[in-house]
Design an enzyme around this catalytic site. Structure first.
Site, PDB file in Angstrom:
ATOM      1  N   GLU A  79       0.556  -1.407   0.484  1.00 21.44           N
ATOM      2  CA  GLU A  79       0.303  -0.258   0.247  1.00 21.44           C
ATOM      3  C   GLU A  79       0.860   0.712   0.157  1.00 21.44           C
ATOM      4  OE1 GLU A  79      -1.266   2.472   0.899  1.00 21.44           O
ATOM      5  OE2 GLU A  79      -2.219   2.347   2.787  1.00 21.44           O
ATOM      6  N   CYS A  86      -1.514   9.137   2.191  1.00 23.01           N
ATOM      7  CA  CYS A  86      -1.904   8.612   1.076  1.00 23.01           C
ATOM      8  C   CYS A  86      -2.297   9.055  -0.266  1.00 23.01           C
ATOM      9  CB  CYS A  86      -1.567   6.995   0.533  1.00 23.01           C
ATOM     10  SG  CYS A  86      -2.556   6.339   2.136  1.00 23.01           S
TER      11      CYS A  86
HETATM   12  P1  NAD Z   1      10.284   6.960   3.558  1.00 23.08           P
HETATM   13  O1  NAD Z   1      10.574   6.683   2.615  1.00 23.08           O
HETATM   14  O2  NAD Z   1      11.694   7.192   4.208  1.00 23.08           O
HETATM   15  O3  NAD Z   1       9.476   5.887   4.476  1.00 23.08           O
HETATM   16  C1  NAD Z   1       8.935   5.611   3.804  1.00 23.08           C
HETATM   17  C2  NAD Z   1       8.142   4.147   5.229  1.00 23.08           C
HETATM   18  O4  NAD Z   1       8.503   3.379   5.250  1.00 23.08           O
HETATM   19  C3  NAD Z   1       9.074   4.276   6.800  1.00 23.08           C
HETATM   20  O5  NAD Z   1       7.895   4.227   7.652  1.00 23.08           O
HETATM   21  C4  NAD Z   1       9.901   3.852   7.258  1.00 23.08           C
HETATM   22  O6  NAD Z   1       9.724   3.649   8.605  1.00 23.08           O
HETATM   23  C5  NAD Z   1       9.812   2.652   6.569  1.00 23.08           C
HETATM   24  N1  NAD Z   1      11.098   1.932   6.025  1.00 23.08           N
HETATM   25  C6  NAD Z   1      12.437   2.815   5.315  1.00 23.08           C
HETATM   26  N2  NAD Z   1      13.286   2.291   4.829  1.00 23.08           N
HETATM   27  C7  NAD Z   1      12.535   0.569   5.468  1.00 23.08           C
HETATM   28  C8  NAD Z   1      13.221  -0.689   5.080  1.00 23.08           C
HETATM   29  N3  NAD Z   1      14.691  -0.601   4.295  1.00 23.08           N
HETATM   30  N4  NAD Z   1      11.867  -1.353   5.431  1.00 23.08           N
HETATM   31  C9  NAD Z   1      10.891  -1.312   5.843  1.00 23.08           C
HETATM   32  N5  NAD Z   1       9.860  -0.146   6.196  1.00 23.08           N
HETATM   33  C10 NAD Z   1      11.246   0.772   5.728  1.00 23.08           C
HETATM   34  O7  NAD Z   1       9.811   8.651   3.892  1.00 23.08           O
HETATM   35  P2  NAD Z   1       9.457   9.057   4.786  1.00 23.08           P
HETATM   36  O8  NAD Z   1      10.422  10.117   4.827  1.00 23.08           O
HETATM   37  O9  NAD Z   1       9.802   8.817   6.100  1.00 23.08           O
HETATM   38  O10 NAD Z   1       7.827   9.207   4.661  1.00 23.08           O
HETATM   39  C11 NAD Z   1       7.813  10.398   3.637  1.00 23.08           C
HETATM   40  C12 NAD Z   1       6.957   9.379   1.971  1.00 23.08           C
HETATM   41  O11 NAD Z   1       6.792   7.882   2.425  1.00 23.08           O
HETATM   42  C13 NAD Z   1       5.852   9.878   1.173  1.00 23.08           C
HETATM   43  O12 NAD Z   1       6.683  10.739   0.700  1.00 23.08           O
HETATM   44  C14 NAD Z   1       5.193   9.154   1.320  1.00 23.08           C
HETATM   45  O13 NAD Z   1       5.126   8.723   0.242  1.00 23.08           O
HETATM   46  C15 NAD Z   1       5.308   7.958   2.115  1.00 23.08           C
HETATM   47  N6  NAD Z   1       4.399   7.671   2.913  1.00 23.08           N
HETATM   48  C16 NAD Z   1       3.137   6.917   2.550  1.00 23.08           C
HETATM   49  C17 NAD Z   1       2.271   6.419   3.763  1.00 23.08           C
HETATM   50  C18 NAD Z   1       0.969   6.202   3.327  1.00 23.08           C
HETATM   51  O14 NAD Z   1       0.535   6.025   3.771  1.00 23.08           O
HETATM   52  N7  NAD Z   1       0.988   5.158   1.768  1.00 23.08           N
HETATM   53  C19 NAD Z   1       2.501   6.746   5.202  1.00 23.08           C
HETATM   54  C20 NAD Z   1       3.716   6.880   5.166  1.00 23.08           C
HETATM   55  C21 NAD Z   1       5.116   7.669   4.627  1.00 23.08           C
END
Ligand code: NAD
Length: 475
Positions: free
Chosen positions: A247, A281
């Site tokens: 998701e 999202c």
């Molecule tokens: P990010 O890409 O660093 O992290 C996104 C999420 O993934 C975080 O919860 C992080 O803990 C997790 N994550 C990161 N690397 C991982 C790995 N290797 N294995 C497992 N989990 C991992 O970005 P961010 O700054 O935390 O969030 C911003 C971006 O994330 C936004 O631009 C948005 O697109 C996306 N986001 C989407 C949702 C959603 O509901 N789809 C929720 C939160 C963030």
């Protein structure tokens, strides 16, 4: 006084304290507590517990499973005020929105629990002496990764889906907003869930996913988060032949046809866009408005956006809380500066408020060129991008132009417009004349880069099952 809980790991029915990283309050940048880091030994314990828990849980009568799950939801409903305060402290959202998130999480848990009683297989007609039975069985221990924007309802969706289908789960929730998941897990513990069925860990996300996903004991991966991380985890799951629910991000278009009231639609749009400060999202972001009502819509939108009360989410009068972390402030500033440089008009907001706490106003940008970064990259924050279109066809073309395909919205009174939109907008969830992308009983998920698999509804629960055909020749 709002209180923040002491966050612990939960493995095999036991709470465990550990040292880790600080948890920051986005309203004032103070330290709320520490999120514990799981060691490799903790992850091994969680894997063994999930294997043991699965054997117990899959053999527990579905009605008994539902009873325990429903009891957990009832406990959460009783605790909503305390839980909401902790979530506002860690994530920033206004307290009323935190309560709504928790109650929505309960709706999901309750719906899944009862739907778990109806995960029927079927019997396929065949010749005499042969019986083909299709069984729908729980897939096995699940590795789940939930994000920081919905600290309770996102993990609740994963836990409810897994448990209601008869699976055990290891949840790696967000380290930045751990209280939502921690309090959720505590309610399941207090409801009498057998040890090992549900396990909660925190730590370095990359290290944990890289350790858990390849393990043979893990049978399904579910992740909510960004597209780049989702692709990385999906690749890893694929390498180890694990099914996955992904998701991921969205960049939701909103198509506003000229047969609706522009001011009323703008008013609804401000409420939809300000939810969780746009860190959603499915947040409505790219507004394509038919040109005859464009200026009126844009001006109404900007006027109402400017009137929102921005402040600490614990203040009940706050309508827009701080962003959850400083990365979101940097992203908003970068996208606004790029749009301005490329000729966009700033109709409301546009600049960080103060320098303590991560406050950013609802910002309305108009007339963005197609190459503006905000038009192409998910802002995941309080940015509304308003552009005119001549026709519905042009709006649909622009809506479909990006690799995202999670949610879309449209406003029209015309049944034929609505049918065209339903046929041609490339998303998993289209909402017409309102801004609710999904409810407990409907499937939620994306197409294209926004991911695959579904959460919620019958389709969501089925993702936690495998189908087995038993053909039995009677002797
Ligand atoms: P990010 O890409 O660093 O992290 C996104 C999420 O993934 C975080 O919860 C992080 O803990 C997790 N994550 C990161 N690397 C991982 C790995 N290797 N294995 C497992 N989990 C991992 O970005 P961010 O700054 O935390 O969030 C911003 C971006 O994330 C936004 O631009 C948005 O697109 C996306 N986001 C989407 C949702 C959603 O509901 N789809 C929720 C939160 C963030």
């Amino acid at each position: 006084m709002a209180e923040y809980p002491l966050i612990e790991l939960y493995i095999d029915g036991q709470w465990k304290r550990a040292s880790g990283q600080p948890i920051i309050n986005p309203a004032d940048e103070s330290v709320l507590g520490t999120v514990p880091t799981a060691t490799k030994a903790d992850l091994d314990d969680a894997l063994a517990a999930a294997e043991k828990g699965f054997k117990i849980w899959r053999n527990t009568a579905p009605a008994k499973r539902a009873h325990i799950i429903l009891k957990a939801a009832a406990l959460i409903r009783e605790r909503v005020d305390v839980m909401a305060a902790a979530m506002t402290l860690e994530q920033g959202k206004p307290i009323e929105q935190a309560k709504l998130e928790i109650l929505r999480g309960c709706d999901i848990i309750e719906w899944d629990a009862t739907e778990g009683l109806r995960l029927y297989g079927r019997i396929i007609p065949s010749e005499a002496g042969m019986r083909h039975t299709v069984l729908r069985q729980p897939i096995g221990p699940v590795a789940a990764f939930s994000p920081w924007n919905f600290p309770m309802s996102s993990p609740a969706r994963k836990v409810a889906g897994a448990l209601s289908a008869g699976c055990s789960i290891i949840l790696k929730a967000s380290e930045e907003t751990p209280a939502g998941a921690f309090q959720l897990v505590r309610a399941f513990h207090d409801a009498g869930l057998p040890p090992g069925v549900l396990n909660l860990v925190f730590g370095n996300p990359a290290e944990i996913s890289e350790y858990l996903i390849p393990q043979s004991r893990i049978r399904l991966v579910t992740f909510t988060g960004s597209i780049p991380v989702g692709k990385h985890l999906a690749e890893m799951a694929g390498r180890h032949m694990k099914p996955a629910i992904m998701e991921l991000g969205g960049h939701a278009p909103v198509i506003v046809c000229d047969d609706v009231d522009p001011a009323a639609t703008a008013a609804a749009s401000v409420i939809g866009k300000s939810r969780n400060a746009g860190q959603v999202c499915v947040s409505p972001t790219r507004f394509f408005v038919q040109e005859t009502i464009y200026e009126q819509f844009a001006q109404s939108f900007a006027e109402r956006a400017s009137q929102l009360r921005v402040g600490n989410g614990l203040d009940p009068s706050t309508q827009l809380g701080p962003l959850a972390n400083s990365r979101r402030i940097d992203a908003m500033e970068t996208l606004v500066a790029d749009a301005k440089a490329k000729g966009a008009r700033v109709l409301a907001g546009g600049q960080r408020i103060g320098n303590r706490g991560y406050y950013f106003p609802l910002t309305v940008l108009a007339d963005l060129p197609d190459d503006a970064r905000a038009i192409n990259e998910e802002p995941f924050g309080p940015l509304a991008l308003v552009n005119p279109v001549k026709t519905l066809d042009e709006a649909i073309e622009k809506a479909n132009a990006l690799p995202y395909g999670l949610a879309a919205y449209a406003f029209t009174k015309s049944a034929s417009n609505a049918e065209r939109l339903a046929d041609s907008v490339e998303v998993g969830n289209l909402s017409i004349n309102h801004f609710v992308a999904s409810v407990a009983e409907t499937p939620f998920g994306g197409v294209k880069d926004s991911g695959y698999g579904r959460e919620g509804g019958t389709e969501g629960l089925q993702c936690y099952t495998v189908v087995k055909n038993v053909s039995h020749k009677t002797l």
